[in-house]
Design a protein around this motif. Structure first.
Motif, PDB file in Angstrom:
ATOM      1  N   LEU A 166       0.844  -1.189   0.000  1.00 52.08           N
ATOM      2  CA  LEU A 166       0.000   0.000   0.000  1.00 52.08           C
ATOM      3  C   LEU A 166       0.880   1.240   0.000  1.00 52.08           C
ATOM      4  O   LEU A 166       1.972   1.238   0.559  1.00 52.08           O
ATOM      5  CB  LEU A 166      -0.885   0.030   1.246  1.00 52.08           C
ATOM      6  CG  LEU A 166      -1.716  -1.221   1.537  1.00 52.08           C
ATOM      7  CD1 LEU A 166      -2.445  -1.072   2.865  1.00 52.08           C
ATOM      8  CD2 LEU A 166      -2.693  -1.496   0.405  1.00 52.08           C
ATOM      9  N   LEU A 170      -8.972   0.407   6.955  1.00 49.15           N
ATOM     10  CA  LEU A 170      -9.249  -0.353   5.733  1.00 49.15           C
ATOM     11  C   LEU A 170     -10.284  -1.424   6.042  1.00 49.15           C
ATOM     12  O   LEU A 170     -10.227  -2.048   7.101  1.00 49.15           O
ATOM     13  CB  LEU A 170      -7.982  -1.040   5.213  1.00 49.15           C
ATOM     14  CG  LEU A 170      -6.740  -0.172   5.002  1.00 49.15           C
ATOM     15  CD1 LEU A 170      -5.546  -1.058   4.676  1.00 49.15           C
ATOM     16  CD2 LEU A 170      -6.983   0.832   3.899  1.00 49.15           C
ATOM     17  N   ARG A 171     -11.218  -1.631   5.114  1.00 43.97           N
ATOM     18  CA  ARG A 171     -12.130  -2.777   5.211  1.00 43.97           C
ATOM     19  C   ARG A 171     -11.919  -3.571   3.934  1.00 43.97           C
ATOM     20  O   ARG A 171     -12.053  -3.045   2.837  1.00 43.97           O
ATOM     21  CB  ARG A 171     -13.583  -2.331   5.367  1.00 43.97           C
ATOM     22  CG  ARG A 171     -14.515  -3.486   5.670  1.00 43.97           C
ATOM     23  CD  ARG A 171     -15.867  -3.011   6.173  1.00 43.97           C
ATOM     24  NE  ARG A 171     -16.514  -2.077   5.299  1.00 43.97           N
ATOM     25  CZ  ARG A 171     -17.348  -2.405   4.309  1.00 43.97           C
ATOM     26  NH1 ARG A 171     -17.645  -3.654   4.069  1.00 43.97           N
ATOM     27  NH2 ARG A 171     -17.889  -1.461   3.567  1.00 43.97           N
ATOM     28  N   VAL A 172     -11.550  -4.845   4.084  1.00 38.29           N
ATOM     29  CA  VAL A 172     -11.118  -5.687   2.976  1.00 38.29           C
ATOM     30  C   VAL A 172     -12.042  -6.888   2.855  1.00 38.29           C
ATOM     31  O   VAL A 172     -12.305  -7.571   3.849  1.00 38.29           O
ATOM     32  CB  VAL A 172      -9.666  -6.178   3.229  1.00 38.29           C
ATOM     33  CG1 VAL A 172      -9.179  -7.061   2.116  1.00 38.29           C
ATOM     34  CG2 VAL A 172      -8.727  -4.997   3.451  1.00 38.29           C
ATOM     35  N   ILE A 227     -11.355  -2.981  -1.390  1.00 38.00           N
ATOM     36  CA  ILE A 227     -10.741  -2.319  -0.237  1.00 38.00           C
ATOM     37  C   ILE A 227     -11.407  -0.964  -0.071  1.00 38.00           C
ATOM     38  O   ILE A 227     -11.348  -0.119  -0.964  1.00 38.00           O
ATOM     39  CB  ILE A 227      -9.224  -2.111  -0.419  1.00 38.00           C
ATOM     40  CG1 ILE A 227      -8.514  -3.440  -0.682  1.00 38.00           C
ATOM     41  CG2 ILE A 227      -8.625  -1.415   0.799  1.00 38.00           C
ATOM     42  CD1 ILE A 227      -7.056  -3.289  -1.062  1.00 38.00           C
ATOM     43  N   HIS A 228     -12.073  -0.782   1.067  1.00 40.32           N
ATOM     44  CA  HIS A 228     -12.624   0.540   1.400  1.00 40.32           C
ATOM     45  C   HIS A 228     -11.666   1.193   2.373  1.00 40.32           C
ATOM     46  O   HIS A 228     -11.254   0.575   3.355  1.00 40.32           O
ATOM     47  CB  HIS A 228     -14.010   0.424   2.036  1.00 40.32           C
ATOM     48  CG  HIS A 228     -14.601   1.776   2.326  1.00 40.32           C
ATOM     49  ND1 HIS A 228     -15.393   2.427   1.425  1.00 40.32           N
ATOM     50  CD2 HIS A 228     -14.452   2.610   3.372  1.00 40.32           C
ATOM     51  CE1 HIS A 228     -15.727   3.608   1.917  1.00 40.32           C
ATOM     52  NE2 HIS A 228     -15.165   3.737   3.106  1.00 40.32           N
ATOM     53  N   THR A 229     -11.297   2.437   2.101  1.00 41.28           N
ATOM     54  CA  THR A 229     -10.337   3.124   2.949  1.00 41.28           C
ATOM     55  C   THR A 229     -10.923   4.398   3.533  1.00 41.28           C
ATOM     56  O   THR A 229     -11.693   5.096   2.875  1.00 41.28           O
ATOM     57  CB  THR A 229      -9.032   3.446   2.183  1.00 41.28           C
ATOM     58  OG1 THR A 229      -8.093   4.017   3.069  1.00 41.28           O
ATOM     59  CG2 THR A 229      -9.273   4.398   1.034  1.00 41.28           C
ATOM     60  N   GLU A 266     -13.186   3.689  -2.282  1.00 44.17           N
ATOM     61  CA  GLU A 266     -13.195   2.227  -2.432  1.00 44.17           C
ATOM     62  C   GLU A 266     -12.509   1.827  -3.726  1.00 44.17           C
ATOM     63  O   GLU A 266     -12.786   2.399  -4.782  1.00 44.17           O
ATOM     64  CB  GLU A 266     -14.656   1.755  -2.433  1.00 44.17           C
ATOM     65  CG  GLU A 266     -14.811   0.283  -2.201  1.00 44.17           C
ATOM     66  CD  GLU A 266     -16.261  -0.062  -1.887  1.00 44.17           C
ATOM     67  OE1 GLU A 266     -16.697   0.167  -0.747  1.00 44.17           O
ATOM     68  OE2 GLU A 266     -16.933  -0.539  -2.806  1.00 44.17           O
TER      69      GLU A 266
END
Length: 194
Positions: A72, A87-89, A163-165, A184
């Motif tokens: 990243l 982060l949501r993965v 991936i939502h950041t 996202e």
């Protein structure tokens, strides 16, 4: 007006002006980034205002032995510092039945400070794995390229990664804005489909 009354009036005006300065600082949420794609597995979110780019979140992923290895990179405007990264993965094709195994690799020690604080957990009402990074210390005011996301699908049919950041930036100037960057990325790794 005598000298004491004059000084009291000037000092109270100075205090009011100083107290008002803390309210000048504001926060802006940027949630409509531009996506730049070099390939299906290498993309960057670019967050900008009318005054130029504020920050970028990039993923340069590749598949190695069935694992997505995704370094990243987080760039931010000079005069800002990263306060936190969230982060949501998840892999949308199998998000509810077979969630992937997720890990984040960060350095064991920083240049002159301890490593960042990293937390991983599964959210109650959302898909995927959440990764929170905070306490960035001396890394907060530079481009961050020390975090490496590892994702191992548990089924052979999963090829898409989302991936939502959420990145929180603080500004060093009194008149500057703080920013929350929300976006996202949807990446595809067709080499996972065996």
């Amino acid at each position: 007006m005598n000298r004491r009354e004059y000084l009291a009036a000037v000092c109270s005006t100075g205090v009011v002006a100083t107290a008002g300065c803390s309210e000048i600082r504001s926060e802006q949420s940027l949630s409509d980034p531009t996506v730049h794609a070099d390939s299906s597995g290498r993309k960057t979110l670019v967050f900008a205002t009318n005054n130029g780019e504020v920050g970028k979140f990039g993923v340069n992923g590749r598949v190695d032995s069935g694992i997505i290895d995704a370094p990243l990179e987080i760039w931010h405007r000079e005069g800002t510092a990263v306060k936190s990264i969230k982060l949501r993965v998840w892999m949308p094709e199998v998000a509810t039945e077979s969630p992937p195994k997720v890990a984040i690799v960060s350095p064991v020690e920083g240049d002159s400070s301890p490593p960042p604080s990293v937390t991983l957990y599964t959210p109650d009402r959302a898909l995927g794995t959440v990764i929170e990074v905070s306490d960035l210390n001396d890394l907060a005011d530079e481009t961050i390229s020390i975090l490496n996301l590892l994702v191992k699908p548990v089924t052979e049919t999963a090829t898409k990664l989302t991936i939502h950041t959420t990145i929180k930036l603080t500004s060093s100037g009194v008149l500057e804005r703080d920013y929350t960057l929300n976006g996202e990325l949807q990446l595809t790794y067709s080499e996972l489909d065996n």
